[in-house]
Design a protein around this motif. Sequence first.
Motif, PDB file in Angstrom:
ATOM      1  N   ARG A 106       0.853  -1.192   0.000  1.00  0.00           N
ATOM      2  CA  ARG A 106       0.000   0.000   0.000  1.00  0.00           C
ATOM      3  C   ARG A 106       0.885   1.237   0.000  1.00  0.00           C
ATOM      4  N   PHE A 107       0.500   2.218  -0.784  1.00  0.00           N
ATOM      5  CA  PHE A 107       1.312   3.425  -0.920  1.00  0.00           C
ATOM      6  C   PHE A 107       0.520   4.646  -0.445  1.00  0.00           C
ATOM      7  N   PHE A 108       1.133   5.430   0.425  1.00  0.00           N
ATOM      8  CA  PHE A 108       0.503   6.671   0.890  1.00  0.00           C
ATOM      9  C   PHE A 108       1.392   7.848   0.520  1.00  0.00           C
ATOM     10  N   ASP A 109       0.805   8.810  -0.160  1.00  0.00           N
ATOM     11  CA  ASP A 109       1.518  10.033  -0.522  1.00  0.00           C
ATOM     12  C   ASP A 109       1.040  11.132   0.413  1.00  0.00           C
ATOM     13  N   ARG A 110       1.829  11.390   1.452  1.00  0.00           N
ATOM     14  CA  ARG A 110       1.382  12.358   2.458  1.00  0.00           C
ATOM     15  C   ARG A 110       1.412  13.789   1.932  1.00  0.00           C
ATOM     16  N   SER A 111       2.170  14.034   0.869  1.00  0.00           N
ATOM     17  CA  SER A 111       2.241  15.410   0.368  1.00  0.00           C
ATOM     18  C   SER A 111       0.879  15.860  -0.142  1.00  0.00           C
ATOM     19  N   ALA A 112       0.035  14.881  -0.495  1.00  0.00           N
ATOM     20  CA  ALA A 112      -1.299  15.227  -0.996  1.00  0.00           C
ATOM     21  C   ALA A 112      -2.259  15.542   0.150  1.00  0.00           C
ATOM     22  N   THR A 113      -1.845  15.298   1.387  1.00  0.00           N
ATOM     23  CA  THR A 113      -2.763  15.474   2.525  1.00  0.00           C
ATOM     24  C   THR A 113      -2.613  16.821   3.208  1.00  0.00           C
ATOM     25  N   GLY A 114      -1.502  17.503   2.944  1.00  0.00           N
ATOM     26  CA  GLY A 114      -1.251  18.781   3.620  1.00  0.00           C
ATOM     27  C   GLY A 114      -0.826  18.608   5.071  1.00  0.00           C
ATOM     28  N   MET A 115      -0.522  17.370   5.473  1.00  0.00           N
ATOM     29  CA  MET A 115      -0.103  17.137   6.854  1.00  0.00           C
ATOM     30  C   MET A 115       1.353  17.535   7.050  1.00  0.00           C
ATOM     31  N   GLU A 116       1.731  17.656   8.310  1.00  0.00           N
ATOM     32  CA  GLU A 116       3.115  17.986   8.667  1.00  0.00           C
ATOM     33  C   GLU A 116       4.063  16.951   8.041  1.00  0.00           C
ATOM     34  N   ARG A 117       5.106  17.426   7.358  1.00  0.00           N
ATOM     35  CA  ARG A 117       6.086  16.500   6.787  1.00  0.00           C
ATOM     36  C   ARG A 117       7.025  16.014   7.873  1.00  0.00           C
ATOM     37  N   GLY A 118       7.722  14.941   7.587  1.00  0.00           N
ATOM     38  CA  GLY A 118       8.738  14.494   8.530  1.00  0.00           C
ATOM     39  C   GLY A 118       8.769  12.983   8.645  1.00  0.00           C
ATOM     40  N   LEU A 119       9.918  12.487   9.035  1.00  0.00           N
ATOM     41  CA  LEU A 119      10.091  11.032   9.109  1.00  0.00           C
ATOM     42  C   LEU A 119       9.258  10.425  10.236  1.00  0.00           C
ATOM     43  N   THR A 120       9.362  10.999  11.430  1.00  0.00           N
ATOM     44  CA  THR A 120       8.569  10.449  12.543  1.00  0.00           C
ATOM     45  C   THR A 120       7.077  10.518  12.232  1.00  0.00           C
ATOM     46  N   ALA A 121       6.627  11.653  11.706  1.00  0.00           N
ATOM     47  CA  ALA A 121       5.206  11.805  11.368  1.00  0.00           C
ATOM     48  C   ALA A 121       4.785  10.750  10.337  1.00  0.00           C
ATOM     49  N   SER A 122       5.670  10.449   9.387  1.00  0.00           N
ATOM     50  CA  SER A 122       5.338   9.463   8.347  1.00  0.00           C
ATOM     51  C   SER A 122       5.228   8.056   8.926  1.00  0.00           C
ATOM     52  N   ILE A 123       6.131   7.741   9.836  1.00  0.00           N
ATOM     53  CA  ILE A 123       6.096   6.387  10.424  1.00  0.00           C
ATOM     54  C   ILE A 123       4.836   6.223  11.275  1.00  0.00           C
ATOM     55  N   VAL A 124       4.512   7.260  12.055  1.00  0.00           N
ATOM     56  CA  VAL A 124       3.277   7.201  12.851  1.00  0.00           C
ATOM     57  C   VAL A 124       2.090   6.987  11.913  1.00  0.00           C
ATOM     58  N   TYR A 125       2.066   7.740  10.828  1.00  0.00           N
ATOM     59  CA  TYR A 125       0.985   7.648   9.835  1.00  0.00           C
ATOM     60  C   TYR A 125       0.846   6.209   9.328  1.00  0.00           C
ATOM     61  N   GLY A 126       1.975   5.601   9.003  1.00  0.00           N
ATOM     62  CA  GLY A 126       1.950   4.229   8.486  1.00  0.00           C
ATOM     63  C   GLY A 126       1.494   3.227   9.530  1.00  0.00           C
ATOM     64  N   ILE A 127       1.980   3.389  10.747  1.00  0.00           N
ATOM     65  CA  ILE A 127       1.599   2.427  11.802  1.00  0.00           C
ATOM     66  C   ILE A 127       0.100   2.542  12.075  1.00  0.00           C
ATOM     67  N   MET A 128      -0.409   3.771  12.089  1.00  0.00           N
ATOM     68  CA  MET A 128      -1.840   3.974  12.363  1.00  0.00           C
ATOM     69  C   MET A 128      -2.721   3.325  11.284  1.00  0.00           C
ATOM     70  N   ARG A 129      -2.175   3.191  10.092  1.00  0.00           N
ATOM     71  CA  ARG A 129      -2.960   2.598   9.007  1.00  0.00           C
ATOM     72  C   ARG A 129      -2.677   1.107   8.817  1.00  0.00           C
ATOM     73  N   SER A 130      -1.906   0.539   9.685  1.00  0.00           N
ATOM     74  CA  SER A 130      -1.639  -0.895   9.619  1.00  0.00           C
ATOM     75  C   SER A 130      -2.670  -1.628  10.467  1.00  0.00           C
ATOM     76  N   THR A 131      -2.802  -2.914  10.199  1.00  0.00           N
ATOM     77  CA  THR A 131      -3.818  -3.674  10.934  1.00  0.00           C
ATOM     78  C   THR A 131      -3.253  -4.945  11.569  1.00  0.00           C
ATOM     79  N   THR A 132      -2.000  -5.257  11.294  1.00  0.00           N
ATOM     80  CA  THR A 132      -1.438  -6.525  11.773  1.00  0.00           C
ATOM     81  C   THR A 132      -0.991  -6.425  13.231  1.00  0.00           C
TER      82      THR A 132
END
Length: 236
Positions: free
Chosen positions: A63-89
């Motif tokens: 699954r691919f998420f392009d956060r630049s399209a969301t207008g959310m805060e950029r950053g590595l930590t923010a991106s990892i949190v984003y990915g973990i929140m969207r995981s289900t395993t």
Amino acid sequence: MANGYADLTVIIPTLNEEKSVGQVLRRISREYNGCEIVVVDDGSDDLTKQVVKGFAKQERRVRFFDRSATGMERGLTASIVYGIMRSTTKYVIVIDADLQHPTEKIHEMASRLRSGCDLVVASRARVTDWAAYRRIISRAFMYVGRAVLFVEAKETCADIFSGFFGIRRELFVSTYKKNSSRFVGEGYKILFDFLKCVDRGALRIGNVPFVFRTREFGSSKAGVTQGLALLRSFAS
Ligand SMILES: Nc1nc2c(ncn2[C@@H]2O[C@H](COP(=O)(O)OP(=O)(O)OP(=O)(O)O)[C@@H](O)[C@H]2O)c(=O)[nH]1
Ligand SMILES: [Mg+2]
């Protein structure tokens, strides 16, 4: 074993990694049958997005998420949190897209999680290509980080700044929800931000050493901004 890794999501943050991300995706999907793969991008302006989207068309578990399209805060930590929140395993493992983290270590990390570790840290036993100034800065930050954790009676581990780690997803999510203001989104040290939030002795932590490889493709995104973000992490 069919679907041997159905309990695992591998999270890959990307920023301009066109030359390496395809190889990381191929290795993980070949070696870890059944795992989910979540790629979180922050507006790469090279071919990273195209490479990942092309791969995702053939592999439904990517699954691919392009956060630049969301207008959310950029950053590595923010991106990892984003990915973990969207995981289900049940488990997630975070790995860089630049081939510096050996994908073959995921086997051992997953098995340590399954045998009861709450957190498994792949610790950099040796760093092959850092310039002297970077070693000195890194060591100084490491001492300060350890001192902060010690004084606050928080958890610690062999490599408090590693970007390669696995965790029980539910543990991360509940800790993050209670302490989100202590995570510095534009920073690079999400593991440290997490450790700050957990009392000493509360977790079973596994350690998997690895050699931090030389970056062969692309360039480092770590710089002054991330150094300042780490200072904010120390204080928050
Ligand atoms: N989504 C997202 N990914 C990022 C960001 N910054 C870096 N990354 C990715 O995070 C991983 C780590 O970044 P690097 O630049 O390799 O940082 P590093 O490994 O500490 O530094 P080097 O050892 O110099 O490579 C790589 O996969 C990057 O593509 C960001 O702001 N957003
Ligand atoms: Mg790197």
